[in-house]
Design an enzyme around this catalytic site. Sequence first.
Site, PDB file in Angstrom:
ATOM      1  N   TYR A 240       0.863  -1.174   0.000  1.00 26.43           N
ATOM      2  CA  TYR A 240       0.000   0.000   0.000  1.00 26.43           C
ATOM      3  C   TYR A 240       0.908   1.235   0.000  1.00 26.43           C
ATOM      4  O   TYR A 240       1.741   1.357   0.893  1.00 26.43           O
ATOM      5  CB  TYR A 240      -0.922   0.038   1.216  1.00 26.43           C
ATOM      6  CG  TYR A 240      -2.046   1.025   0.987  1.00 26.43           C
ATOM      7  CD1 TYR A 240      -3.092   0.710   0.135  1.00 26.43           C
ATOM      8  CD2 TYR A 240      -2.028   2.279   1.586  1.00 26.43           C
ATOM      9  CE1 TYR A 240      -4.117   1.622  -0.104  1.00 26.43           C
ATOM     10  CE2 TYR A 240      -3.060   3.184   1.340  1.00 26.43           C
ATOM     11  CZ  TYR A 240      -4.099   2.831   0.501  1.00 26.43           C
ATOM     12  OH  TYR A 240      -5.107   3.728   0.253  1.00 26.43           O
ATOM     13  N   GLN A 241       0.835   2.074  -1.032  1.00 22.06           N
ATOM     14  CA  GLN A 241       0.051   1.918  -2.243  1.00 22.06           C
ATOM     15  C   GLN A 241       0.703   0.869  -3.157  1.00 22.06           C
ATOM     16  O   GLN A 241       1.929   0.826  -3.245  1.00 22.06           O
ATOM     17  CB  GLN A 241       0.002   3.256  -3.011  1.00 22.06           C
ATOM     18  CG  GLN A 241      -0.592   4.379  -2.246  1.00 22.06           C
ATOM     19  CD  GLN A 241      -2.118   4.292  -2.196  1.00 22.06           C
ATOM     20  OE1 GLN A 241      -2.753   3.636  -3.022  1.00 22.06           O
ATOM     21  NE2 GLN A 241      -2.721   4.934  -1.232  1.00 22.06           N
ATOM     22  N   PRO A 242      -0.139   0.103  -3.884  1.00 23.15           N
ATOM     23  CA  PRO A 242       0.439  -0.781  -4.895  1.00 23.15           C
ATOM     24  C   PRO A 242       0.699   0.001  -6.181  1.00 23.15           C
ATOM     25  O   PRO A 242       0.237   1.145  -6.306  1.00 23.15           O
ATOM     26  CB  PRO A 242      -0.685  -1.800  -5.113  1.00 23.15           C
ATOM     27  CG  PRO A 242      -1.941  -1.017  -4.862  1.00 23.15           C
ATOM     28  CD  PRO A 242      -1.599   0.010  -3.799  1.00 23.15           C
ATOM     29  N   TYR A 245      -3.687  -1.481  -9.294  1.00 20.36           N
ATOM     30  CA  TYR A 245      -4.850  -1.481  -8.411  1.00 20.36           C
ATOM     31  C   TYR A 245      -5.829  -2.612  -8.755  1.00 20.36           C
ATOM     32  O   TYR A 245      -6.978  -2.384  -9.101  1.00 20.36           O
ATOM     33  CB  TYR A 245      -5.522  -0.101  -8.424  1.00 20.36           C
ATOM     34  CG  TYR A 245      -4.674   0.912  -7.682  1.00 20.36           C
ATOM     35  CD1 TYR A 245      -4.827   1.108  -6.311  1.00 20.36           C
ATOM     36  CD2 TYR A 245      -3.674   1.616  -8.338  1.00 20.36           C
ATOM     37  CE1 TYR A 245      -4.022   1.999  -5.626  1.00 20.36           C
ATOM     38  CE2 TYR A 245      -2.864   2.508  -7.656  1.00 20.36           C
ATOM     39  CZ  TYR A 245      -3.042   2.686  -6.305  1.00 20.36           C
ATOM     40  OH  TYR A 245      -2.227   3.563  -5.628  1.00 20.36           O
ATOM     41  N   HIS A 248      -3.722  -8.092  -5.099  1.00 17.36           N
ATOM     42  CA  HIS A 248      -2.822  -9.240  -5.241  1.00 17.36           C
ATOM     43  C   HIS A 248      -2.008  -9.373  -3.963  1.00 17.36           C
ATOM     44  O   HIS A 248      -1.834  -8.395  -3.225  1.00 17.36           O
ATOM     45  CB  HIS A 248      -1.915  -9.070  -6.462  1.00 17.36           C
ATOM     46  CG  HIS A 248      -1.204  -7.762  -6.499  1.00 17.36           C
ATOM     47  ND1 HIS A 248      -1.760  -6.619  -7.048  1.00 17.36           N
ATOM     48  CD2 HIS A 248       0.004  -7.390  -6.012  1.00 17.36           C
ATOM     49  CE1 HIS A 248      -0.920  -5.613  -6.919  1.00 17.36           C
ATOM     50  NE2 HIS A 248       0.166  -6.041  -6.282  1.00 17.36           N
ATOM     51  N   VAL A 249      -1.519 -10.577  -3.711  1.00 17.32           N
ATOM     52  CA  VAL A 249      -0.708 -10.830  -2.506  1.00 17.32           C
ATOM     53  C   VAL A 249       0.678 -11.271  -2.946  1.00 17.32           C
ATOM     54  O   VAL A 249       0.822 -12.125  -3.824  1.00 17.32           O
ATOM     55  CB  VAL A 249      -1.342 -11.941  -1.629  1.00 17.32           C
ATOM     56  CG1 VAL A 249      -0.566 -12.088  -0.313  1.00 17.32           C
ATOM     57  CG2 VAL A 249      -2.810 -11.656  -1.347  1.00 17.32           C
TER      58      VAL A 249
END
Length: 308
Positions: A240-242, A245, A248-249
């Site tokens: 966060y932030q990716p 958007y 996903h892990v």
Amino acid sequence: MVDNEDKRTQLPQSFSLDDFVYERLLSNNANRKVIFVLGRCFNLPAIVILEKIAFTEEQFSGTDDKSTILKNSSLEKIMENDIYQNNFCRVDSDLNKLKATIIYPATEKHISKYTEQKIYVLKETPELYKSVTLPCLEKEQFNCDWVYNILEHRQEVDRIVIEDLSPDVGFMLLPDLKWDGVTDETMYVTAIIMNRSIKSIRDLRESHLPLLENIKSKCLAAIKDKYGVNSNEVRAYFHYQPSYYHLHVHFNYLKYDAPGIFCDKAHLLDTVIDNIKMVPNYYEKATLSFTVRENDKLYDAYKSIAEE
Ligand code: M7G
């Protein structure tokens, strides 16, 4: 410079780095031994990321002489003193490969992402998420076509480690772009959820617990099965932030300091699950801190409200 977000040009099969015309260095990370270079291929911007690959145990313990570094090297002395000696060691090129990631055509956003720049920390209240972050990311986010290519079995099909096609709790697990897929020491796989409506941990609610639990149990079991890594040696987290958007892990080997594992960006999957169990709308109410780069549009957006 043009933005190539809508140009879906692909590199020809015969592409080699001879086709890449160097323009400038974006950044050079001596710790990670990775370099980000901007150039042009066939007149469009391209980024080449070259990374030295970690050693593997097999390169030393292998029984086949050809795969063993010590049997395929020559030394060039740099200095010696008493019991100390420094050398350059030349090894067979097959044992000394680089990982080369190519982004083509590269957009302004990619160029910015890989350019060395100052970073700042921001505190995002739920109100700021709605009024500043969300509108900004809806306008500026990276294209997620690569994600849909995976979910629709158009690309990387043979790389899928495990998939669960349920629209609510399903996901696909596959080697991350940051990993070469073979060096166990730097194992890095990513689970991409089937549901397209969850952008980031900000959107997670109690109703998503079955999804998170499903990803956790099935992915850890698959990682143990395929790569022999126990669940207590795996780091499972969100960004966060990716950059992208679509939830996903990230899963990687605990001993490997993968990029983006620090507390200014990584949120452990277990902690996220626990937070939601304690407070069902935790991620709706929480103030979340994260870092932005100086050139990020999000940084401009926060700067302009601070100036108001
Ligand atoms: P992120 O947190 O959105 O971005 O994670 P960041 O870590 O780059 O800041 C997205 C993850 O997806 C990253 O770990 C990427 O390396 C990975 N990824 C990105 N792309 C474009 C691809 C791709 O085409 N294939 C695969 N397998 N992984 C990708």
